[in-house]
Design an enzyme around this catalytic site. Structure first.
Site, PDB file in Angstrom:
ATOM      1  N   CYS A   1      39.574  29.109  36.813  1.00 25.73           N
ATOM      2  CA  CYS A   1      39.858  27.788  37.394  1.00 25.73           C
ATOM      3  C   CYS A   1      40.655  26.849  36.490  1.00 25.73           C
ATOM      4  O   CYS A   1      41.797  26.513  36.798  1.00 25.73           O
ATOM      5  CB  CYS A   1      38.541  27.117  37.772  1.00 25.73           C
ATOM      6  SG  CYS A   1      37.619  28.071  38.984  1.00 25.73           S
TER       7      CYS A   1
HETATM    8  N1  LIG Z   1      34.864  31.859  39.750  1.00 31.10           N
HETATM    9  C1  LIG Z   1      34.604  30.565  39.771  1.00 31.10           C
HETATM   10  O1  LIG Z   1      33.863  30.049  38.941  1.00 31.10           O
HETATM   11  C2  LIG Z   1      35.197  29.657  40.841  1.00 31.10           C
HETATM   12  C3  LIG Z   1      34.661  28.385  41.007  1.00 31.10           C
HETATM   13  C4  LIG Z   1      35.180  27.554  41.986  1.00 31.10           C
HETATM   14  C5  LIG Z   1      36.249  28.005  42.754  1.00 31.10           C
HETATM   15  N2  LIG Z   1      36.773  29.238  42.565  1.00 31.10           N
HETATM   16  C6  LIG Z   1      37.872  29.652  43.433  1.00 31.10           C
HETATM   17  O2  LIG Z   1      37.350  30.539  44.416  1.00 31.10           O
HETATM   18  C7  LIG Z   1      38.314  31.533  44.757  1.00 31.10           C
HETATM   19  C8  LIG Z   1      37.719  32.912  44.538  1.00 31.10           C
HETATM   20  O3  LIG Z   1      37.435  33.070  43.164  1.00 31.10           O
HETATM   21  P1  LIG Z   1      36.440  34.167  42.612  1.00 31.10           P
HETATM   22  O4  LIG Z   1      36.159  33.790  41.215  1.00 31.10           O
HETATM   23  O5  LIG Z   1      35.311  34.408  43.528  1.00 31.10           O
HETATM   24  O6  LIG Z   1      37.401  35.449  42.656  1.00 31.10           O
HETATM   25  P2  LIG Z   1      36.944  36.981  42.495  1.00 31.10           P
HETATM   26  O7  LIG Z   1      38.138  37.700  41.984  1.00 31.10           O
HETATM   27  O8  LIG Z   1      35.666  37.075  41.749  1.00 31.10           O
HETATM   28  O9  LIG Z   1      36.643  37.437  43.980  1.00 31.10           O
HETATM   29  C9  LIG Z   1      37.629  37.529  44.942  1.00 31.10           C
HETATM   30  C10 LIG Z   1      37.312  38.714  45.844  1.00 31.10           C
HETATM   31  O10 LIG Z   1      38.292  38.729  46.880  1.00 31.10           O
HETATM   32  C11 LIG Z   1      38.615  40.066  47.151  1.00 31.10           C
HETATM   33  N3  LIG Z   1      39.908  40.095  47.813  1.00 31.10           N
HETATM   34  C12 LIG Z   1      41.135  39.933  47.277  1.00 31.10           C
HETATM   35  N4  LIG Z   1      42.062  39.993  48.236  1.00 31.10           N
HETATM   36  C13 LIG Z   1      41.415  40.184  49.394  1.00 31.10           C
HETATM   37  C14 LIG Z   1      41.830  40.338  50.743  1.00 31.10           C
HETATM   38  N5  LIG Z   1      43.115  40.281  51.071  1.00 31.10           N
HETATM   39  N6  LIG Z   1      40.875  40.526  51.671  1.00 31.10           N
HETATM   40  C15 LIG Z   1      39.589  40.577  51.333  1.00 31.10           C
HETATM   41  N7  LIG Z   1      39.118  40.444  50.087  1.00 31.10           N
HETATM   42  C16 LIG Z   1      40.040  40.254  49.131  1.00 31.10           C
HETATM   43  C17 LIG Z   1      38.588  40.745  45.798  1.00 31.10           C
HETATM   44  O11 LIG Z   1      38.429  42.137  45.910  1.00 31.10           O
HETATM   45  C18 LIG Z   1      37.374  40.058  45.149  1.00 31.10           C
HETATM   46  O12 LIG Z   1      36.185  40.763  45.410  1.00 31.10           O
HETATM   47  C19 LIG Z   1      39.540  31.218  43.902  1.00 31.10           C
HETATM   48  O13 LIG Z   1      40.401  30.393  44.617  1.00 31.10           O
HETATM   49  C20 LIG Z   1      38.960  30.443  42.741  1.00 31.10           C
HETATM   50  O14 LIG Z   1      39.907  29.580  42.141  1.00 31.10           O
HETATM   51  C21 LIG Z   1      36.256  30.081  41.640  1.00 31.10           C
END
Ligand SMILES: NC(=O)c1ccc[n+]([C@@H]2O[C@H](COP(=O)([O-])OP(=O)(O)OC[C@H]3O[C@@H](n4cnc5c(N)ncnc54)[C@H](O)[C@@H]3O)[C@@H](O)[C@H]2O)c1
Length: 471
Positions: A302
């Protein structure tokens, strides 16, 4: 059974079908029907992207009695979820086993099953591309998939962090084009940023107020009703771009303040002042001060990334984001400062960096999680290697560097073992991440040259002839 009316012969199943159609149309017109479905826990929640955000979100809704279905392109995640095998360490085994054993929970890679869900929540990655511009490919691809399967009455919510305007300018037009339906009439759309803080024992998804912006009043009402079932508080804002801006503002605030304390660290260090002592004392002020902690740089999915989503969008309006750029510059140069301090530390021990055996503790970007995305430790690895050092790491959360989009040359590198013989064999040890499972007293006994970027050695004395350097 059959009826003859106005010269037409009606079969009973045709009547049933027509009634169902009418009833569905009526239900779609009637937002209260969906809200009652939510209240009766008959409203199925589909979550796309079962990562650090999607998985705890799924758990949160499931815990409140809602039926949930998870979708991911990564079959290993869906299979692990179905078998109860943990794949995100800090979330633990119990949660996975409850989800696996529940008849209200399912996981699949089959996106034709999107029609089963009443609400579809997108939690897919939003990284930066190689030009440090928003990489919207995951969001766009997911939206296209939803668009192809969208059915009347579904609620689609984007939870990924993104630039203001994404929902309005990218998501809605694509969904409308691919489904032939109209947002607000045929389906509902909202944006609700995720504020998950992985590994933070004080807050979980359910306990963090949820900001929601929607396209139209009905969509807002429905999205709010949905989050109200599981989240402590829902905070409605006037539209989707405001909700998108809220999330960016929160992360820009963090990035800028972390840059400030990182800058102060370097300045105070040169004056012989301990920045941590300063910050702890300043933190006793009951108003007008909020403590941020310096470190070896910025990591995670992030803070190093999200601010630049605004920088990119601002260009369209011929506006500059100078604070964001400056904070980014300071934070990304912190690993260079850490390496400078390591060179000085080795020098005190009459050793050169070239050829030195250097151990870096902590590959995860923050304590007590197994997330190594954007970790500044990788930058330390690269710099150390560039100076000719022999680099190793220790991290019980990440025993081996798994394949990622970046840091190819470190893939397959394994954590060293935590024992006296191994740890004492290094010329210098850099603490990059202060995991709480590390015995720092033991480290002081085993290593005579420690470079501490996290104040992890606070109150611990170095061994005789040894040194603990702050960096
Ligand atoms: N990790 C954090 O602490 C956090 C906190 C707040 C917001 N976010 C935001 O949340 C969002 C997700 O982050 P995250 O950390 O969970 O990511 P992540 O990489 O842990 O998880 C994303 C998941 O999406 C899947 N994916 C990718 N493309 C896909 C598709 N086309 N169809 C279906 N699944 C698909 C991946 O395989 C993965 O399992 C991002 O925008 C991030 O900025 C993350």
């Amino acid at each position: 059974m059959e009826w003859v009316e106005n010269n037409y012969l009606y079969q009973s199943d045709e009547i049933t079908e027509s009634l169902n159609y009418l009833s569905n149309s009526f239900q779609f017109m009637n937002i209260e029907f969906f809200i009652s479905q939510i209240e009766e826990k008959q409203y199925k929640i589909g979550i796309i992207g079962l990562g650090y955000v999607g998985l705890p979100l799924m758990w949160t809704f499931h815990q409140k009695g809602m039926p949930v279905i998870g979708y991911d392109i990564d079959s290993q995640k869906t299979e692990n979820l179905k078998k109860g095998i943990p794949y995100i360490k800090h979330l633990g085994k119990d949660m996975m086993q409850v989800l696996a054993g529940s008849d209200r929970c399912d996981a699949t890679t089959d996106f034709s099953r999107l029609t089963e869900a009443d609400a579809i929540l997108m939690c897919v990655p939003t990284p930066l591309d190689h030009h440090r511009e928003p990489d919207m490919s995951y969001v766009e691809q997911t939206t296209r998939t939803i668009g192809k399967h969208l059915r009347e009455g579904q609620l689609v919510i984007l939870e990924s962090t993104t630039y203001p305007g994404t929902t309005q300018e990218l998501i809605i037009p694509l969904l409308e084009e691919l489904s032939g339906l109209t947002s607000g009439k045929g389906f509902y759309v909202a944006y609700s940023p995720e504020r998950e803080d992985p590994g933070n024992a004080d807050f979980n998804t359910a306990g963090i107020p949820k900001v929601v912006g929607a396209h139209g009043e009905d969509a807002l009402k429905l999205a709010q009703a949905l989050y109200d079932t599981a989240i402590v508080e829902t905070v409605p804002v006037s539209n989707t771009k405001t909700a998108e801006a809220v999330k960016l503002t929160e992360n820009i605030f963090r990035s800028v303040n972390i840059a400030l304390v990182n800058e102060l660290k370097v300045v105070y260090e040169s004056m012989g002042i301990d920045v941590h002592e300063v910050l702890d004392a300043a933190d006793t002020k009951p108003f007008g001060f909020m403590k941020f902690t310096p470190g070896p740089g910025l990591g995670g999915h992030c803070i190093p990334i999200d601010p630049f989503y605004l920088t990119w969008k601002a260009r369209e309006f011929e506006k500059h984001t100078r604070f964001i750029e400056l904070a980014g510059e300071i934070n990304t140069t912190m690993p260079i400062y850490v390496i400078d301090r390591t060179i000085q530390a080795l020098n005190v021990h009459k050793k050169a960096m070239n050829g030195a055996k250097v151990l870096v503790i902590g590959l995860a970007y923050k304590p007590d999680v197994d997330d190594m995305r954007e970790s500044p430790t990788f930058k330390l690895f690269d710099l150390l290697k560039g100076y000719g050092a022999e680099v190793s790491y220790y991290d019980s959360y990440i025993p081996v560097v798994l394949p990622t989009r970046e840091h190819e040359e470190w893939i397959g590198t394994q954590s060293v073992t935590w024992n006296r013989e191994t740890i004492s064999s290094f010329d210098a040890v850099i603490i990059s991440t202060n995991h709480s499972d590390i015995d720092y007293g033991q480290l002081a006994e085993w290593s005579d040259c420690i470079i501490d970027t996290r104040n992890a050695m606070k109150g611990i004395e170095p061994k005789a002839g040894g040194h603990i350097f702050k960096a």
